[in-house]
Enzyme design. Structure first.
Site, PDB file in Angstrom:
ATOM      1  CB  VAL A 283       1.853 -10.266  -7.529  1.00 56.07           C
ATOM      2  CG1 VAL A 283       2.624 -11.568  -7.638  1.00 56.07           C
ATOM      3  CG2 VAL A 283       0.408 -10.448  -7.985  1.00 56.07           C
TER       4      VAL A 283
ATOM      5  CD  GLN B  85      -4.660 -13.206  -0.375  1.00 54.58           C
ATOM      6  OE1 GLN B  85      -4.803 -12.645   0.700  1.00 54.58           O
ATOM      7  NE2 GLN B  85      -4.715 -14.507  -0.505  1.00 54.58           N
TER       8      GLN B  85
ATOM      9  NE  ARG C  49      -3.280 -18.311 -19.708  1.00 51.91           N
ATOM     10  CZ  ARG C  49      -2.348 -17.418 -19.562  1.00 51.91           C
ATOM     11  NH1 ARG C  49      -1.465 -17.544 -18.612  1.00 51.91           N
ATOM     12  NH2 ARG C  49      -2.288 -16.383 -20.377  1.00 51.91           N
TER      13      ARG C  49
ATOM     14  CD  GLN D 249      -2.496 -21.027 -14.491  1.00 52.59           C
ATOM     15  OE1 GLN D 249      -3.224 -20.183 -15.022  1.00 52.59           O
ATOM     16  NE2 GLN D 249      -2.857 -21.689 -13.413  1.00 52.59           N
TER      17      GLN D 249
ATOM     18  NE  ARG E 190      -0.668  -9.179   2.146  1.00 52.82           N
ATOM     19  CZ  ARG E 190      -1.813  -9.120   1.497  1.00 52.82           C
ATOM     20  NH1 ARG E 190      -2.876  -9.755   1.945  1.00 52.82           N
ATOM     21  NH2 ARG E 190      -1.929  -8.383   0.407  1.00 52.82           N
TER      22      ARG E 190
HETATM   23  C1  FAD Z   1      -5.954  -8.114   5.503  1.00 53.17           C
HETATM   24  C2  FAD Z   1      -5.876  -7.563   4.106  1.00 53.17           C
HETATM   25  C3  FAD Z   1      -7.018  -7.459   3.341  1.00 53.17           C
HETATM   26  C4  FAD Z   1      -6.974  -6.923   2.049  1.00 53.17           C
HETATM   27  N1  FAD Z   1      -8.114  -6.858   1.300  1.00 53.17           N
HETATM   28  C5  FAD Z   1      -8.058  -6.308   0.060  1.00 53.17           C
HETATM   29  C6  FAD Z   1      -9.251  -6.191  -0.733  1.00 53.17           C
HETATM   30  O1  FAD Z   1     -10.341  -6.591  -0.319  1.00 53.17           O
HETATM   31  N2  FAD Z   1      -9.166  -5.642  -1.980  1.00 53.17           N
HETATM   32  C7  FAD Z   1      -7.965  -5.186  -2.472  1.00 53.17           C
HETATM   33  O2  FAD Z   1      -7.927  -4.675  -3.606  1.00 53.17           O
HETATM   34  N3  FAD Z   1      -6.828  -5.303  -1.751  1.00 53.17           N
HETATM   35  C8  FAD Z   1      -6.845  -5.839  -0.515  1.00 53.17           C
HETATM   36  N4  FAD Z   1      -5.687  -5.941   0.216  1.00 53.17           N
HETATM   37  C9  FAD Z   1      -4.416  -5.540  -0.426  1.00 53.17           C
HETATM   38  C10 FAD Z   1      -3.942  -4.154   0.052  1.00 53.17           C
HETATM   39  O3  FAD Z   1      -4.883  -3.161  -0.278  1.00 53.17           O
HETATM   40  C11 FAD Z   1      -2.587  -3.805  -0.604  1.00 53.17           C
HETATM   41  O4  FAD Z   1      -2.726  -3.747  -2.004  1.00 53.17           O
HETATM   42  C12 FAD Z   1      -1.520  -4.815  -0.287  1.00 53.17           C
HETATM   43  O5  FAD Z   1      -1.545  -5.207   1.050  1.00 53.17           O
HETATM   44  C13 FAD Z   1      -0.137  -4.219  -0.625  1.00 53.17           C
HETATM   45  O6  FAD Z   1       0.163  -3.254   0.351  1.00 53.17           O
HETATM   46  P1  FAD Z   1       0.843  -1.856   0.073  1.00 53.17           P
HETATM   47  O7  FAD Z   1       0.193  -1.179  -1.060  1.00 53.17           O
HETATM   48  O8  FAD Z   1       0.975  -1.106   1.356  1.00 53.17           O
HETATM   49  O9  FAD Z   1       2.301  -2.307  -0.182  1.00 53.17           O
HETATM   50  P2  FAD Z   1       3.369  -2.385  -1.359  1.00 53.17           P
HETATM   51  O10 FAD Z   1       2.820  -2.462  -2.724  1.00 53.17           O
HETATM   52  O11 FAD Z   1       4.173  -3.494  -0.863  1.00 53.17           O
HETATM   53  O12 FAD Z   1       4.095  -1.002  -1.197  1.00 53.17           O
HETATM   54  C14 FAD Z   1       4.849  -0.673  -0.047  1.00 53.17           C
HETATM   55  C15 FAD Z   1       4.639   0.783   0.280  1.00 53.17           C
HETATM   56  O13 FAD Z   1       5.198   1.563  -0.780  1.00 53.17           O
HETATM   57  C16 FAD Z   1       4.400   2.719  -0.973  1.00 53.17           C
HETATM   58  N5  FAD Z   1       3.852   2.669  -2.329  1.00 53.17           N
HETATM   59  C17 FAD Z   1       3.918   1.648  -3.211  1.00 53.17           C
HETATM   60  N6  FAD Z   1       3.340   1.975  -4.371  1.00 53.17           N
HETATM   61  C18 FAD Z   1       2.866   3.235  -4.213  1.00 53.17           C
HETATM   62  C19 FAD Z   1       2.161   4.129  -5.044  1.00 53.17           C
HETATM   63  N7  FAD Z   1       1.795   3.807  -6.288  1.00 53.17           N
HETATM   64  N8  FAD Z   1       1.858   5.338  -4.564  1.00 53.17           N
HETATM   65  C20 FAD Z   1       2.209   5.708  -3.319  1.00 53.17           C
HETATM   66  N9  FAD Z   1       2.862   4.899  -2.446  1.00 53.17           N
HETATM   67  C21 FAD Z   1       3.203   3.683  -2.904  1.00 53.17           C
HETATM   68  C22 FAD Z   1       3.299   2.683   0.085  1.00 53.17           C
HETATM   69  O14 FAD Z   1       3.747   3.379   1.215  1.00 53.17           O
HETATM   70  C23 FAD Z   1       3.181   1.212   0.401  1.00 53.17           C
HETATM   71  O15 FAD Z   1       2.640   0.943   1.681  1.00 53.17           O
HETATM   72  C24 FAD Z   1      -5.720  -6.473   1.498  1.00 53.17           C
HETATM   73  C25 FAD Z   1      -4.571  -6.571   2.286  1.00 53.17           C
HETATM   74  C26 FAD Z   1      -4.630  -7.110   3.568  1.00 53.17           C
HETATM   75  C27 FAD Z   1      -3.354  -7.206   4.382  1.00 53.17           C
END
Ligand code: FAD
Length: 225
Positions: free
Chosen positions: A78, A76, A140, A90, A167
């Site tokens: 990464v 989660q 692994r 690993q 988180r």
């Molecule tokens: C409660 C919870 C449940 C979840 N359940 C699932 C699940 O069931 N399945 C699943 O696959 N994931 C799940 N996730 C993961 C979630 O979808 C995100 O992948 C993860 O939280 C990373 O967040 P992020 O993409 O906002 O942030 P980061 O990767 O940390 O990026 C930070 C910000 O940078 C910008 N950014 C980064 N990369 C890009 C890009 N390529 N294009 C445009 N903007 C970008 C965005 O504004 C983003 O919010 C869950 C997360 C949470 C907190």
């Protein structure tokens, strides 16, 4: 589980405030940083970050060592892309010893814990046999999500605030929430004004989870962190 702050930008608040001021000044950040003594970098940051100019806090970075957590957690973790990671391999590190995380809900249930540990023992038995007959990188494949691992993480303050927002929420999975809470405590300890209102949206105002809301704002709890 152990979380340690290995390294961080010293004087992060002054640095980010000087960088912020350099956007609106004819003086460079080097001059502004020297003149920061006696000023209130927290007020400068509060004002500028409050206006949505979040990039100024990207100049501050924080490196954590997260130890003895499950691979379920790091999978989660990464997903947060604006970060740097170094995770225990690993392939190159011996996995012969059954080292795994037992979730509290399983530890608190005698029958569930017995079944869980029985399966872990069996998995590692198969792993040891396989690792003597095929490449370790293939053996692994039988290791579980519960496998214990260590990871080093570097994030800048902007990404950390975003990470805490997702988180430290009660809706996040328990293990990543425990790690995020501890990272928040450590980051706030060295850069209080950057992280003072950090955490899930309920710390700053309204919960954004709608019908999925836990109904238990963490405002008071995280203020003490
Ligand atoms: C409660 C919870 C449940 C979840 N359940 C699932 C699940 O069931 N399945 C699943 O696959 N994931 C799940 N996730 C993961 C979630 O979808 C995100 O992948 C993860 O939280 C990373 O967040 P992020 O993409 O906002 O942030 P980061 O990767 O940390 O990026 C930070 C910000 O940078 C910008 N950014 C980064 N990369 C890009 C890009 N390529 N294009 C445009 N903007 C970008 C965005 O504004 C983003 O919010 C869950 C997360 C949470 C907190």
């Amino acid at each position: 589980m152990k979380v340690q702050l290995l390294s961080y930008t010293k004087g992060a608040e002054e640095l980010c405030a000087a960088a912020a001021q350099s956007c609106y000044s004819d003086r460079p950040a080097s001059d502004l940083l020297k003149g920061m003594k006696g000023k209130r970098p927290d007020r400068i940051l509060e004002n500028i970050v409050g206006m949505g100019h979040h990039s100024v806090i990207e100049h501050a970075t924080y490196t954590f060592s997260v130890e003895g957590v499950s691979r379920a957690l790091t999978h989660q973790l990464v997903r947060h892309r604006v970060a740097s990671y170094s995770q225990q391999s690993q392939r190159y590190v011996s996995m012969d010893r059954a080292d795994y995380v037992v979730p509290p809900s399983i530890r608190e249930n005698e029958g569930a814990e017995r079944e869980f540990r029985k399966l872990m023992d069996r998995i590692w038995e198969v792993y040891r046999v396989l690792s003597e007959t095929v490449e370790v990188e293939d053996a692994r494949y039988v290791l579980p999500n519960a496998s214990s691992t260590n990871i080093t993480i570097t994030m800048n303050a902007r990404e950390l605030r975003h990470f805490f927002s997702l988180r430290c929420c009660n809706r996040a999975q328990w293990e990543i929430r425990m790690v995020a809470d501890e990272m928040l405590r450590l980051a706030k300890g060295v850069s209080p004004s950057i992280f003072k209102d950090s955490g899930p949206p309920c710390v700053r105002g309204k919960c954004l989870e709608g019908k999925m809301s836990c109904g238990k704002p963490r405002r008071k709890e995280l203020k003490k962190v």
